[in-house]
Design an enzyme around this catalytic site. Structure first.
Site, short mmCIF file in Angstrom:
data_model
loop_
_atom_site.label_atom_id
_atom_site.label_comp_id
_atom_site.label_asym_id
_atom_site.label_seq_id
_atom_site.Cartn_x
_atom_site.Cartn_y
_atom_site.Cartn_z
N TYR A 33 0.78 -1.24 0.07
CA TYR A 33 0.16 -0.02 -0.11
C TYR A 33 0.93 1.31 0.07
O TYR A 33 1.88 1.12 0.28
CB TYR A 33 -1.05 0.05 1.11
CG TYR A 33 -0.35 0.36 2.51
CD1 TYR A 33 0.67 -0.53 3.00
CD2 TYR A 33 -0.67 1.47 3.31
CE1 TYR A 33 0.87 -0.27 4.41
CE2 TYR A 33 0.03 1.87 4.28
CZ TYR A 33 0.90 0.92 5.04
OH TYR A 33 1.37 1.30 6.29
N ARG A 52 8.01 4.66 -4.59
CA ARG A 52 7.94 3.47 -3.30
C ARG A 52 6.93 2.33 -3.79
O ARG A 52 7.22 1.27 -3.40
CB ARG A 52 8.00 4.00 -2.14
CG ARG A 52 8.02 3.09 -0.93
CD ARG A 52 8.26 3.56 0.33
NE ARG A 52 7.01 4.32 0.75
CZ ARG A 52 6.87 5.00 1.73
NH1 ARG A 52 7.66 5.35 2.65
NH2 ARG A 52 5.36 5.36 2.08
N ARG A 100 -7.69 -20.28 -2.41
CA ARG A 100 -6.54 -20.19 -1.32
C ARG A 100 -5.37 -21.37 -1.37
O ARG A 100 -5.77 -22.47 -1.35
CB ARG A 100 -7.22 -20.22 -0.03
CG ARG A 100 -6.01 -20.00 1.14
CD ARG A 100 -6.77 -20.09 2.42
NE ARG A 100 -5.72 -19.66 3.53
CZ ARG A 100 -4.85 -20.52 3.93
NH1 ARG A 100 -5.05 -21.62 3.73
NH2 ARG A 100 -4.00 -20.24 4.92
N LYS A 147 6.47 -1.91 1.96
CA LYS A 147 5.22 -1.17 2.49
C LYS A 147 4.09 -2.26 2.51
O LYS A 147 3.22 -2.16 1.77
CB LYS A 147 4.79 0.01 2.07
CG LYS A 147 4.26 0.92 2.95
CD LYS A 147 4.25 2.47 2.47
CE LYS A 147 3.04 3.11 3.26
NZ LYS A 147 3.21 3.30 4.59
N GLU A 179 11.82 2.02 14.26
CA GLU A 179 11.10 3.23 13.69
C GLU A 179 9.68 3.25 14.55
O GLU A 179 9.51 2.49 15.42
CB GLU A 179 10.60 3.10 12.10
CG GLU A 179 9.93 1.58 11.98
CD GLU A 179 9.80 1.44 10.66
OE1 GLU A 179 9.90 2.40 9.66
OE2 GLU A 179 9.72 0.35 10.15
N1 PDD Z 1 2.81 4.82 7.39
N2 PDD Z 1 7.54 3.62 8.79
C1 PDD Z 1 6.29 3.00 8.83
C2 PDD Z 1 6.24 1.87 9.66
C3 PDD Z 1 5.06 3.38 8.46
O1 PDD Z 1 4.13 2.84 8.24
C4 PDD Z 1 5.22 4.66 7.66
C5 PDD Z 1 4.19 5.55 7.11
C6 PDD Z 1 6.41 5.45 7.63
C7 PDD Z 1 6.76 6.80 7.25
O2 PDD Z 1 6.55 6.68 5.76
P1 PDD Z 1 6.16 7.87 4.75
O3 PDD Z 1 6.83 9.25 5.43
O4 PDD Z 1 6.59 7.61 3.77
O5 PDD Z 1 4.64 8.00 5.11
C8 PDD Z 1 7.64 4.85 8.45
C9 PDD Z 1 1.56 5.45 6.46
C10 PDD Z 1 1.23 6.82 6.85
C11 PDD Z 1 0.64 4.60 7.12
O6 PDD Z 1 0.62 3.45 7.42
O7 PDD Z 1 -0.69 5.18 7.28
#
Ligand code: PDD
Length: 286
Positions: A33, A52, A100, A147, A179
């Site tokens: 996502y 990304r 599945r 992601k 993080e």
């Molecule tokens: N999340 N690290 C993690 C684990 C994240 O889920 C996110 C962002 C970030 C920051 O990434 P960016 O600056 O590209 O948004 C770092 C989004 C906002 C979410 O899951 O809603």
């Protein structure tokens, strides 16, 4: 205006957008996502998010459903249909639909969906006053650079943080911060150096992180990419987190430690201003 959903090439009202039960995103979290922020009718850092998106798909072998320029057009159309000026645009691509089976068949057609979420991102109490952040062991897998929608680890630590009276969470492993629960973690040392962990498979390469670091360098601020030790947090003069939906967010408490005087520090304020000023220079799409 009501929300519209983009699903596999079609814009639909929310109650008419359906995904089959056999979608691999639903059954295996076999999906990635992206989240792009919209501020004053402008998308922020969207080229970084699209890049990304493509990278995440490549890493897990899902084809890009449509070219990136068409994805951008779709995002704009979605925001316009909703008349959305402030909030986020969420996009998700799963490997597709089939019976599945852990091992997918080759050549599945990805499921591509997107929707808008209205949200005030700037001038919020969290932006103004900062947030209190819990510290918890990182419960996730080892490919955090992708992601993926496999977010149960973050759901659980964020839930626990809230139950413990915090606004959010930073995770750690081997004595160092990885993080935030959905953000990148930064501290500012007593010497005024901005510190954040280098990109690797241990963290998501944040788009906001990248944009803020570029702006900080252009402004002449001192930056260091290294792991942040949990045992140095008490000595940080400031702390903040970044993400598409929280922009530059001051952090005023980290676990048991009050950071600085417990209010957002001057360098964090400056980075917030620099980031918002740059965001407001983008093209207005709504
Ligand atoms: N999340 N690290 C993690 C684990 C994240 O889920 C996110 C962002 C970030 C920051 O990434 P960016 O600056 O590209 O948004 C770092 C989004 C906002 C979410 O899951 O809603």
């Amino acid at each position: 205006m009501t929300r519209q959903i983009f699903l596999n090439g079609v814009f639909l009202p929310e109650d008419q957008a359906h995904i089959p039960v056999m979608d691999r995103g639903l059954l295996f979290a076999d999906a990635i996502y992206e989240v792009t922020a919209l501020l004053d009718g402008r998308m922020i850092d969207n080229d970084l998010h699209l890049a990304r998106l493509e990278r995440s798909l490549t890493e897990i072998g899902i084809p890009l459903p449509i070219p990136l320029d068409q994805i951008r057009d779709m995002q704009i159309e979605l925001a316009r249909r909703h008349s959305l000026t402030d909030g986020t645009i969420y996009m998700q691509v799963s490997r597709g639909v089939e019976e599945r089976n852990f091992i997918p068949s080759a050549g599945l057609t990805p499921t591509f969906l997107a929707f808008t979420q209205p949200k005030k991102l700037y001038g919020t109490p969290a932006q103004e006053n900062g947030v209190a952040v819990a510290l918890m062991p990182d419960p996730r897998w080892t490919r955090r650079d992708i992601k993926t929608v496999m977010l149960l680890g973050q759901v659980l630590v964020k839930q626990q943080a809230k139950a413990d009276g915090f606004d959010d969470v930073w995770m750690y492993e081997d004595g160092c911060i990885t993080e935030g629960g959905s953000s990148t973690a930064f501290i500012i040392t007593a010497e005024g150096t901005i510190v954040t962990r280098p990109n690797s498979s241990a963290i998501l390469p944040g788009c906001t992180r990248q944009a803020v670091m570029t702006l900080a360098k252009e402004t002449g601020l001192t930056l260091q990419e290294r792991a942040i030790r949990v045992d140095e947090l008490h000595a940080a003069s400031e702390a903040f987190l970044t993400s598409a939906s929280s922009l530059v967010q001051p952090v005023v408490r980290l676990g048991p430690h009050v950071i600085g005087d417990g209010t957002p520090g001057p360098m964090t304020r400056r980075l917030q201003d620099i980031y918002i000023t740059a965001a407001r220079q983008g093209e207005r799409i709504v």
